[in-house]
Design a protein around this motif. Structure first.
Motif, PDB file in Angstrom:
ATOM      1  N   ALA A 207       0.821  -1.207   0.000  1.00  0.00           N
ATOM      2  CA  ALA A 207       0.000   0.000   0.000  1.00  0.00           C
ATOM      3  C   ALA A 207       0.860   1.264   0.000  1.00  0.00           C
ATOM      4  CB  ALA A 207      -0.922  -0.007   1.224  1.00  0.00           C
TER       5      ALA A 207
ATOM      6  N   ASN B 256       2.001  -0.158  -6.109  1.00  0.00           N
ATOM      7  CA  ASN B 256       0.831  -0.300  -5.242  1.00  0.00           C
ATOM      8  C   ASN B 256      -0.057  -1.449  -5.702  1.00  0.00           C
ATOM      9  OD1 ASN B 256       1.701   2.026  -3.915  1.00  0.00           O
ATOM     10  ND2 ASN B 256       0.495   3.369  -5.228  1.00  0.00           N
TER      11      ASN B 256
ATOM     12  N   SER C 157      -1.169  -5.239  -6.394  1.00  0.00           N
ATOM     13  CA  SER C 157      -0.944  -6.477  -5.640  1.00  0.00           C
ATOM     14  C   SER C 157      -0.252  -7.506  -6.526  1.00  0.00           C
ATOM     15  CB  SER C 157      -2.285  -7.050  -5.156  1.00  0.00           C
ATOM     16  OG  SER C 157      -3.047  -7.527  -6.257  1.00  0.00           O
TER      17      SER C 157
ATOM     18  N   SER D  41       0.936   2.566   6.950  1.00  0.00           N
ATOM     19  CA  SER D  41       1.454   3.649   6.134  1.00  0.00           C
ATOM     20  C   SER D  41       2.211   4.651   7.006  1.00  0.00           C
ATOM     21  CB  SER D  41       0.312   4.368   5.403  1.00  0.00           C
ATOM     22  OG  SER D  41       0.782   5.556   4.805  1.00  0.00           O
TER      23      SER D  41
END
Length: 284
Positions: free
Chosen positions: A137, A229, A231, A263
């Motif tokens: 992420a 970002n 997957s 994050s």
């Protein structure tokens, strides 16, 4: 007219006179007749057979040898520093990345040891054309780890280019840029790092250029690191044929590393919000 022998005699006589530096405390050793250094007390001359005649030839005393070795090391360090600065100036588009190193991270960098190991064994990684896909992420430290790897390799004198696909695509759309030379320049670096990898512009033009960059790296047999970002599941299971061509090539070249942490940007936002509340609520 002087003979060759007489000319040699004069040359070596002048050399001997110039060897004796009285201000330095130099002196002639009575035992061997050679000039010795007044500081380290080692010979500044040696006997050498020249044309059948033993001559006194200059040599470095111990302290002069140490001085020359010190000068040599300082020059090597200076040249190394200049090379590192040159490599860094060519490596990054963003000055912030200069400061993103393993030494400067705050202890929260995920997969730090994997990054250190990649640097340690880079020669093997390069030989086998093994790269990395740093997936996770936004704000989880992917770019920081990639920058840290780049900086550590640059400190070892290894050429690295770190950029992002948005900038690459902008350059590829620039009609003033020779596309083949552009890709050749990217591949001149031993490691290419592409930050924020993804299909930002879902056009045939963009997809073709993305594939060309990845494929050219593959054919050059040089490693690549990308941060994304997206997957790993998406990279492996996309049904879009154009994307699949790109992702399959990338997965063939690079090993996935998944970032699962919080994050850092959200964490920083929370810390700033708490600090701001403490200040704003003061006195209530």
């Amino acid at each position: 007219m002087e003979t060759t022998r007489e000319l040699f005699d004069k040359v070596f006589e002048n050399m001997e006179k110039n060897m004796l530096n009285e201000e330095n405390g130099d002196y002639v050793n009575n035992e061997d007749g050679l000039v010795y250094c007044g500081k380290c007390h080692t010979a500044k001359q040696q006997m050498v057979n020249v044309g059948g005649v033993l001559r006194k030839i200059p040599k470095n005393c111990d302290c002069r040898s140490k001085e020359m070795e010190k000068d040599r090391k300082e020059m090597e360090e200076f040249e190394h520093s200049m090379r590192i600065n040159r490599l860094k100036s060519m490596a990054f588009d963003d000055d912030l990345m200069y400061k993103q190193t393993f030494e400067q991270e705050d202890g929260s960098l995920e997969h730090k040891q994997a990054g250190l190991n990649y640097v340690k064994h880079f020669e093997d990684m390069e030989k086998e054309n093994i790269g990395l896909i740093l997936a996770g992420a936004v704000g989880t430290g992917k770019t920081y780890l990639a920058s840290s790897i780049a900086n550590a390799l640059i400190e070892k004198g290894i050429s690295v280019r770190m950029t992002n696909f948005g900038m690459i695509l902008n350059d590829m759309m620039n009609l003033q840029i020779d596309k083949n030379m552009y890709i050749k320049n990217l591949n001149s670096n031993r490691l290419l790092i592409i930050d924020d990898f993804g299909i930002q512009r879902d056009t045939s033009f963009a997809l073709e250029h993305i594939f060309n960059i990845i494929d050219s790296r593959y054919r050059a047999n040089k490693p690549i690191i990308v941060t994304t970002n997206l997957s790993i599941s998406h990279l492996m299971n996309t049904t879009d044929l154009k994307e699949k061509r790109i992702y399959s090539r990338l997965l063939e070249m690079a090993t996935p590393i998944i970032f699962n942490g919080e994050s850092h940007r959200i964490k920083t936002m929370r810390e700033k919000a708490m600090a701001a509340n403490l200040i704003l609520m003061e006195g209530r």
